[in-house]
Design a protein around this motif. Structure first.
Motif, PDB file in Angstrom:
ATOM      1  N   GLY A 416       0.803  -1.216   0.000  1.00 33.74           N
ATOM      2  CA  GLY A 416       0.000   0.000   0.000  1.00 33.74           C
ATOM      3  C   GLY A 416       0.834   1.263   0.000  1.00 33.74           C
ATOM      4  N   SER A 417       2.161   1.124   0.043  1.00 35.87           N
ATOM      5  CA  SER A 417       3.051   2.293   0.023  1.00 35.87           C
ATOM      6  C   SER A 417       4.011   2.195  -1.151  1.00 35.87           C
ATOM      7  CB  SER A 417       3.863   2.386   1.318  1.00 35.87           C
ATOM      8  OG  SER A 417       4.906   3.345   1.193  1.00 35.87           O
ATOM      9  N   PRO A 418       4.267   3.316  -1.861  1.00 33.70           N
ATOM     10  CA  PRO A 418       5.272   3.315  -2.920  1.00 33.70           C
ATOM     11  C   PRO A 418       6.687   3.532  -2.396  1.00 33.70           C
ATOM     12  CG  PRO A 418       4.214   5.440  -2.864  1.00 33.70           C
ATOM     13  CD  PRO A 418       3.530   4.596  -1.815  1.00 33.70           C
ATOM     14  N   GLY A 419       6.871   3.411  -1.092  1.00 35.56           N
ATOM     15  CA  GLY A 419       8.213   3.505  -0.535  1.00 35.56           C
ATOM     16  C   GLY A 419       8.529   4.858   0.045  1.00 35.56           C
ATOM     17  N   VAL A 420       9.804   5.200   0.016  1.00 29.60           N
ATOM     18  CA  VAL A 420      10.307   6.410   0.670  1.00 29.60           C
ATOM     19  C   VAL A 420      10.708   7.432  -0.390  1.00 29.60           C
ATOM     20  CG1 VAL A 420      11.074   5.212   2.752  1.00 29.60           C
ATOM     21  CG2 VAL A 420      12.609   5.368   0.776  1.00 29.60           C
ATOM     22  N   PRO A 421      10.764   8.721  -0.031  1.00 30.95           N
ATOM     23  CA  PRO A 421      11.169   9.736  -1.008  1.00 30.95           C
ATOM     24  C   PRO A 421      12.585   9.494  -1.524  1.00 30.95           C
ATOM     25  CG  PRO A 421      10.114  10.763   0.883  1.00 30.95           C
ATOM     26  CD  PRO A 421      10.334   9.324   1.248  1.00 30.95           C
ATOM     27  N   MET A 422      12.771   9.711  -2.798  1.00 31.44           N
ATOM     28  CA  MET A 422      14.082   9.561  -3.408  1.00 31.44           C
ATOM     29  C   MET A 422      14.903  10.837  -3.223  1.00 31.44           C
ATOM     30  SD  MET A 422      14.421   6.502  -4.646  1.00 31.44           S
ATOM     31  CE  MET A 422      13.811   6.188  -2.994  1.00 31.44           C
ATOM     32  N   PRO A 423      16.234  10.707  -3.205  1.00 28.29           N
ATOM     33  CA  PRO A 423      17.071  11.910  -3.166  1.00 28.29           C
ATOM     34  C   PRO A 423      16.661  12.868  -4.282  1.00 28.29           C
ATOM     35  CG  PRO A 423      18.418   9.947  -2.889  1.00 28.29           C
ATOM     36  CD  PRO A 423      17.046   9.470  -3.230  1.00 28.29           C
ATOM     37  N   GLY A 424      16.555  14.139  -3.933  1.00 28.86           N
ATOM     38  CA  GLY A 424      16.081  15.145  -4.877  1.00 28.86           C
ATOM     39  C   GLY A 424      14.683  15.618  -4.562  1.00 28.86           C
ATOM     40  N   TYR A 425      13.919  14.792  -3.845  1.00 25.73           N
ATOM     41  CA  TYR A 425      12.523  15.126  -3.544  1.00 25.73           C
ATOM     42  C   TYR A 425      12.319  15.319  -2.043  1.00 25.73           C
ATOM     43  CZ  TYR A 425      11.540  13.465  -8.300  1.00 25.73           C
ATOM     44  OH  TYR A 425      11.511  13.283  -9.659  1.00 25.73           O
TER      45      TYR A 425
END
Length: 633
Positions: A416-425
């Motif tokens: 249900g989660s697309p994960g964690v924020p990527m570097p840059g965001y």
């Protein structure tokens, strides 16, 4: 380094982070300025650098001695055709086609419309435009003539590259008829068209306007004409990709050249964990952003082999089609839409067809395009035995805003989660007044400016619309138009588009959360929930569901069970009392469910036929079902 360490390093020194990533690209003039905060609306990346995308995606691999490595694999079950193209062969194709385009009067900065099916020539056309510095705008093959005309006009197209036809299971789409109608409608008249003749259905060329692809390429070769790579500013547009707008006028998302290469090249190892020589398959279409980033550009920038698949997840010939492609080409990473796996699961719930293929080379599955329900994700995990990451990004960004970065750290997957924020965001969740909300609270998902490389710097010839669409609602932030939460572990949860948040008697509820519940029903293959207008409560949720193959139960029994499940999982506050069974859900050709159109049908409102709809007849089916049950209006 761990994900937390790398994300923290980016936060502490973003310019150093992206300067390091930029070393993965060959520059003609290396940028001295990583980020100019005073340029344009929110700043620009690599403003004084010059480069060429085609050189980086093709020529440099040949120069490095990898010309014999496979660049493209074309697999077409609808035509029973397969083709493999090495990097050296690809270099010859794009250099020759670049010369053909130059001979048609296309120069640096000119716009070229690419209106093609899923064939290798579509990617070759994109790269040839990049080679000579032209700006391509790929329009999904088979778009209706008025939609194509709108894009020809908005881009000011100098030329069009197309094909005689597109091929879908059970039908052939006459591209030339649509193209000619579009040019008749358009105010801008392209100087010429280059047409790929397909054996399934050839076409008559218009004298004085059309060139035959094969003849033009043969003539250029005979005359020894090849195009060199043009020197392009990093901030020059690489392409324009039109996305639907709320006004009905499409929005031309601009992708710059240098930042695009730096970011998507970085993702291949860090997010997808693939290396040069690995086979990467994005089962999408070149007309969508996934096709741009992960069929054409990123895999080739990284020296990978990219699969171009002209087929469907089911019906070409069966629900084992994806497994066959993975096994045939030893695919390491598959990237596709959740809808594809819902369709496969609906046809083959026990994944029986999977047993016929060796999938041992597959290391991970990435999903994107629309939110994946946990039930489908769990099904894929169980049967594939690999991590399944439902990462999240947008046409506007060109790469993932949040994910599980498999090349950095294989973090736990939260269903249900697309994960964690990527570097840059720098992802934050705000209320409607622009104030941060506590972890676990539903709100507007935004990204703090500046956006990272590859994200749109503007809309084509529409800067004020760019500001009003993305930047004005929350000062200092990019508004994603998605709603969701950040949990206590920093994982993002996308619950719905902000216009899919419904108001039931003053309670703001997520249709996505209700869909999660419905998708867990043992008999449900696909589902959607929309908000239907209600005189008393403002809106009431209305559910639609498609049953799995072989299910033969009374619709009323399933409806009753779904209502009970939502009451138990979400509560009576959801006021979920209506669910209807349908044979299929209306979708775009990229697999997104057309919830907004379904809502308008339920509310008896007029609607514009969505340009990208896969089969318009489904809308009549939805209307008939709702009318029969007295649920329209």
């Amino acid at each position: 380094m761990s994900y937390k360490d790398i994300y923290a390093a980016w936060r502490a020194a973003p310019e150093d982070f992206w300067a390091d990533a930029a070393k993965g690209i060959d520059w003609i003039e290396a940028p001295q300025t990583v980020f100019d905060a005073d340029a344009d609306v929110y700043g620009r990346w690599f403003v004084d650098g010059t480069c060429n995308t085609c050189w980086n995606a093709v020529d440099r691999h040949v120069e490095a001695g990898h010309g014999d490595r496979l660049a493209l694999i074309y697999d077409s079950p609808v035509t029973n055709t397969k083709r493999q193209i090495t990097y050296a062969e690809l270099q010859d194709e794009v250099a020759t086609l670049g010369a053909v385009l130059s001979g048609m009067g296309v120069g640096q900065g000119d716009r070229v419309i690419i209106y093609m099916p899923m064939v290798a020539e579509a990617v070759i056309a994109m790269l040839a435009c990049a080679r000579i510095g032209a700006v391509h705008s790929v329009v999904f093959g088979g778009f209706a003539a008025p939609e194509l005309a709108t894009r020809i006009d908005d881009a000011g197209a100098k030329a069009v590259i197309s094909a005689s036809c597109g091929i879908e299971p059970g039908r052939v789409i006459d591209y030339m008829k649509l193209l000619s109608e579009a040019i008749d409608i358009a105010t801008v008249k392209p100087g010429g068209c280059l047409i790929l003749q397909r054996d399934v259905q050839r076409c008559e060329l218009v004298e004085g306007r059309d060139l035959d692809w094969a003849d033009a390429m043969a003539q250029a070769r005979a005359e020894g004409r090849r195009a060199d790579c043009a020197e392009v500013k990093a901030t020059d547009p690489a392409y324009i990709l039109y996305t639907s707008g709320t006004t009905g006028q499409p929005k031309g998302v601009v992708r710059d050249t240098g930042g695009h290469m730096v970011a998507v090249n970085w993702t291949m190892k860090n997010i997808y964990n693939v290396d040069a020589g690995d086979v990467f398959w994005a089962a999408s279409d070149v007309g969508w952003v996934v096709g741009h980033s992960y069929i054409c550009y990123a895999p080739l920038l990284a020296g990978c082999t990219s699969v171009i698949y002209e087929g469907k997840p089911i019906g070409t010939p069966d629900a084992g089609a994806f497994w066959r492609v993975i096994a045939d080409y030893d695919v390491k990473v598959l990237f596709t839409a959740p809808t594809a796996f819902r369709a496969i699961r609906g046809q083959d719930p026990e994944a029986a067809l999977m047993a016929d293929y060796d999938l041992s080379g597959l290391q991970s599955l990435f999903l994107a395009g629309e939110r994946s329900d946990p039930a489908t994700l769990q099904w894929a995990e169980e049967h594939l035995g690999v991590p399944v990451i439902d990462h999240w990004w947008q046409t506007e960004t060109g790469w993932a805003i949040s994910s599980v970065p498999m090349g950095i750290e294989a973090l736990p997957v939260k269903h249900g989660s697309p994960g964690v924020p990527m570097p840059g965001y720098d992802v934050q969740v705000l209320d409607d007044e622009g104030q941060p909300v506590p972890n676990g609270t539903l709100g507007n998902i935004v990204v703090k400016l500046p956006l990272p490389p590859s994200c749109l710097p503007t809309l084509w010839n529409a800067e004020e619309r760019f500001k009003s669409s993305y930047l004005n609602d929350f000062k200092g932030f990019y508004a994603t138009s998605d709603a969701g939460i950040l949990d206590e572990d920093g994982y993002l949860h996308i619950m719905a588009r902000t216009d899919d948040i419904i108001n039931v008697a003053g309670h703001r509820l997520s249709t996505g959360a209700m869909e999660e519940v419905l998708a867990h029903h043992k008999d449900v293959a696909e589902c959607a929930v929309v908000g239907k207008a209600d005189a008393l409560k403002g809106q009431m949720p209305l559910g639609f569901f498609v049953t799995k193959a072989g299910v033969n139960r009374a619709e009323a029994d399933i409806c009753g069970e779904l209502v009970k499940m939502v009451r138990e999982e979400i509560g009576a506050v959801a006021a979920f009392k209506m669910a209807v069974g349908v044979n299929r859900l209306p979708k775009t050709r990229s697999g997104k469910v057309l919830r907004g159109t379904m809502q308008k049908i339920a509310d008896a409102e007029s609607y514009r036929m969505p340009a990208a709809i896969d089969d318009p007849a489904i809308l009549d089916e939805i209307k008939d079902v709702l009318t029969t049950k007295g649920l329209v209006g």
